[in-house]
Scaffold this active site. Structure first.
Site, PDB file in Angstrom:
ATOM      1  N   GLY A  19      17.775 -69.794  10.834  1.00 50.86           N
ATOM      2  CA  GLY A  19      17.611 -70.692   9.692  1.00 50.86           C
ATOM      3  C   GLY A  19      18.863 -71.519   9.402  1.00 50.86           C
ATOM      4  O   GLY A  19      19.920 -71.312   9.999  1.00 50.86           O
ATOM      5  N   HIS A  20      18.740 -72.419   8.447  1.00 49.79           N
ATOM      6  CA  HIS A  20      19.863 -73.310   8.149  1.00 49.79           C
ATOM      7  C   HIS A  20      21.033 -72.564   7.525  1.00 49.79           C
ATOM      8  O   HIS A  20      20.862 -71.631   6.774  1.00 49.79           O
ATOM      9  CB  HIS A  20      19.459 -74.498   7.283  1.00 49.79           C
TER      10      HIS A  20
END
Lengths: 346, 346, 346
Positions: B240-241
């Site tokens: 994920g970011h």
């Protein structure tokens, strides 16, 4: 001032907040508390970042009403700092400008219909009779199958694949490696082997849907797989055939949804949750990350089935006990019997 | 002798083992115990393969010091047979030679800068201002976005996608279908729908990183997603970011790591483990395959939360008991009370 | 009548059912109970759809023998309605006709051998010495590596990647984004870092295998990864190096199988199940969706390890109890001791 500069007061007014301290600072960029510098606006959304707030070099901060005095910096005070931040970020965010036109190396098959302002990147393929509406951009190496319909203002990043006959609404954002319309997993057993059942339905996707990288959505067996308006799908999600996902439901990465399941509207499904086939999930259900759903859920609320990670030695004992739990129950019953006997003898 | 033949003694000397039996055999290939034939070297790493060792037709075997006499075959005795085998395998392994140059069908956009000895395969796309360093090879149909920087000696297999602005170090190996730099999953709720938050950070990847097929790494929201040197990622992983992964951490297939989580250095994460967002995992943590991590882990060690598969009938009873566990606890308390009462009456 | 019209009696005769009511209706299409209209045949496979059966506008229905009188409509009565439906659907299903030939934009490298009736889509790449057998169709943007062998009558959809040296049997169906032959995840630890072990085996796939979208199958380290005849793999599956999957095993989406595990024949593995490395799973084993398999399974049967989703508040208490289960066991033992003491005093 160029278009990408806004005074703080102007931002506050535009997005419904109140400029406090000073309305004058010129804002050119959004940034995190830790990396912001002069000309940046940042936001303060959680008490645990109070030290970073004190140290930030931003020119302005977005804060909640109850944090009105949390910083001496020029600030915008508002009801929902995260939402206001999102709006300002959208204002500043520079999308790489795509010049409309079909790249010389793209392959557009006969009978495909593209609005005049469509952008098609290098080595993309638009198959026969596909229809691409105004303002849509097709990334390099993407494949848009026969008779696909793509709504206005959509953006496919590089390397998206859309199988024939799928229909997608307006303002779709589809990331690289996403595959839409592949065959559902349907086979009938016959004499120890599997007979493939043709997957003759399609995929119908509403407007304002985002689809993450390497996510897959299977076409229906007879009827369509359906994704309603405003659904947000993260990366590496698998949607089985004939699934229906209600409007504005958000699904995090690595989730799998088996065939023919219907998910309600406004649901939130955490990462790596797995939802079995032929189930119905009500509106506004929240499913925690990693949870396995094997039965329909009729009531809004939060559902979980995850055991948090535990040091291995401790966990080994717990699992051994779990295997013994039936035996424990028997021992309890036996104790209750003996104790009753003893009590009666009194 | 061609370059691809080595005497056993030479191999032993080169890689720090001792040739026992004979140093003379000419080795041309590495193979498994079961398939090796004359000219092959194999290795013996675990007692359970003793029968296969007895039957092998290899010309030589790599064995551990404590297995010095496990075979009468010519052998290399060393501290770590698997590592020595890896080194010899690397010596013999023939990479298909890529002739430097840009294939006629590749699309290199204006302003891209490629070192003179870069290889670009058919139908690859290198976008504007990308920089590709010396000795790097870009596979067929790969896409390297605007302003991407790719370090020296890297290899992208066919069909890799790198979004604009990502930076990757030296000697990267990136497998087909991997997507680097897609948008993080960030939305602010607004009136029952979701407002997309622009993902303005990038992805920064160190040197000697391997990224498996169809793995996805999202770009950061404001700051970068970071993968440090020596990290090894298997297939179908989702990062994920704003995740940060420490140097030399190895992650097996199908793992998901939610946004803003920091993984330490030298960690090992088993297949299909799922790690929640905004967590911190210490250095040298081992997470068993399939485990769900919902809280930060401060101490090195092994963590698990997996219940092993059980015959269905037995499992059904365990789950029923588990649902009753609170009731069992109540019954225990009641028994303790009654028993105390009885004991005091004495 | 064109080829795509069949009288009900003809269909019954052809596929081994009995036409009841009337053999005359002309059938042009298959459809679901709910969407069928005149000219369609549908099927009735489960009592819960009895209302939809009563309301269907289909011209004919396929029913099981015990449901012979479930509808007054013309019908085919048979032993297995789903199977018969599958056969009729296959008869009617119109595959988009591919005109044999290599698209002008495809890249076929020197030394590749294609049967004369092979179809190669736009921007596909066939590398040196690949061999493509008769009737096979390679979708747009697919990549077929050096020395790959592809059996007759196979179909690769758009954007499939096959690494060098892999061999695939006849009548394969491979969906978009699938990657076959990427490196297995093999590294030897050396001084805190990881030394890559060359993955020198290949992937050998039998005939009649279907591979779903974005599924990945790694090549073997020394020997081959093997998928036997008739195996069906759904989307987003990860198969590690040197795995062997027995004939006619069906695996649902998001499953991961770690390296060197052997799955038997005729197994069914539910979605998102995770199977550890170096295990052996017997023939005809059924593994429920979401189950984690950490040990070999010797006996046919159904295996599970999934706890169904539960309302969050209830689940929190269950987990707390589970953490206390060892303590409960201790309390039980103590109660047993005290009670025995009391009983002996009598």
């Amino acid at each position: 001032m160029t278009q990408r500069e806004h005074r703080l007061g102007e931002l506050a007014e535009r997005f419904g907040g109140e400029a406090v301290g000073s309305a004058d600072p010129v804002i050119r960029r959004v940034a995190s508390l830790g990396t912001a510098r002069a000309g940046d606006i940042t936001f303060f959304s959680h008490g645990r970042y109070r030290d970073e707030l004190a140290a930030t070099r931003a020119s302005a901060v977005i804060v909640a009403r109850e944090e009105r005095d949390a910083t001496p910096l020029p600030r915008i005070v508002c009801a929902d700092p995260y939402l206001l931040f999102a709006k300002i970020a959208r204002l500043f965010h520079e999308e790489p400008a795509a010049t409309p036109g079909v790249h010389a190396t793209a392959v557009v098959m006969p009978g495909a219909r593209l609005a005049p302002d469509v952008t098609v990147g290098p080595l993309a393929v638009i198959d026969e009779q596909a229809e691409i509406a105004s303002g849509t951009s097709i990334g390099a190496r993407s494949f848009v199958g026969r008779k696909v319909r793509l709504g206005a203002g959509s953006r496919l990043y590089a390397g998206v694949t859309i199988y024939p006959g799928c229909a997608i609404g307006e303002r779709a954002i589809i990331h690289s490696g996403a595959v839409i319309g592949s065959d559902g997993f349907g086979f009938a057993p016959e004499a120890g082997a599997w007979l493939k059942i043709p997957q003759m339905g399609g995929v119908r996707i509403g407007s304002d849907v985002e689809i993450g990288a390497n996510t897959t959505i299977d076409r229906g067996a007879l009827d369509d797989t359906e994704i309603e308006d405003g659904v947000k799908l993260d990366n590496q999600i698998q949607i089985g055939h004939n699934v229906r996902i209600g409007a504005n439901t958000a699904i995090a990465g690595c989730v799998g949804i088996a065939g023919s399941t219907r998910i309600g509207r406004g649901c939130m499904i955490g990462g790596a949750a797995m939802i079995g086939g032929h189930l119905a999930i009500a509106d506004r259900v929240i499913i925690a990350g990693g949870t396995v759903v094997t039965k329909s859920i009729d009531l809004a609320g939060t559902y979980v089935s995850v055991i948090p990670a535990t040091p291995a030695r401790e966990w080994r004992r717990t699992v051994a006990m779990l295997r013994n739990i039936e035996r424990m129950s028997d021992r309890l019953r036996e104790l209750e019997r003996r104790l009753s006997e003893l009590e009666q003898k009194k």
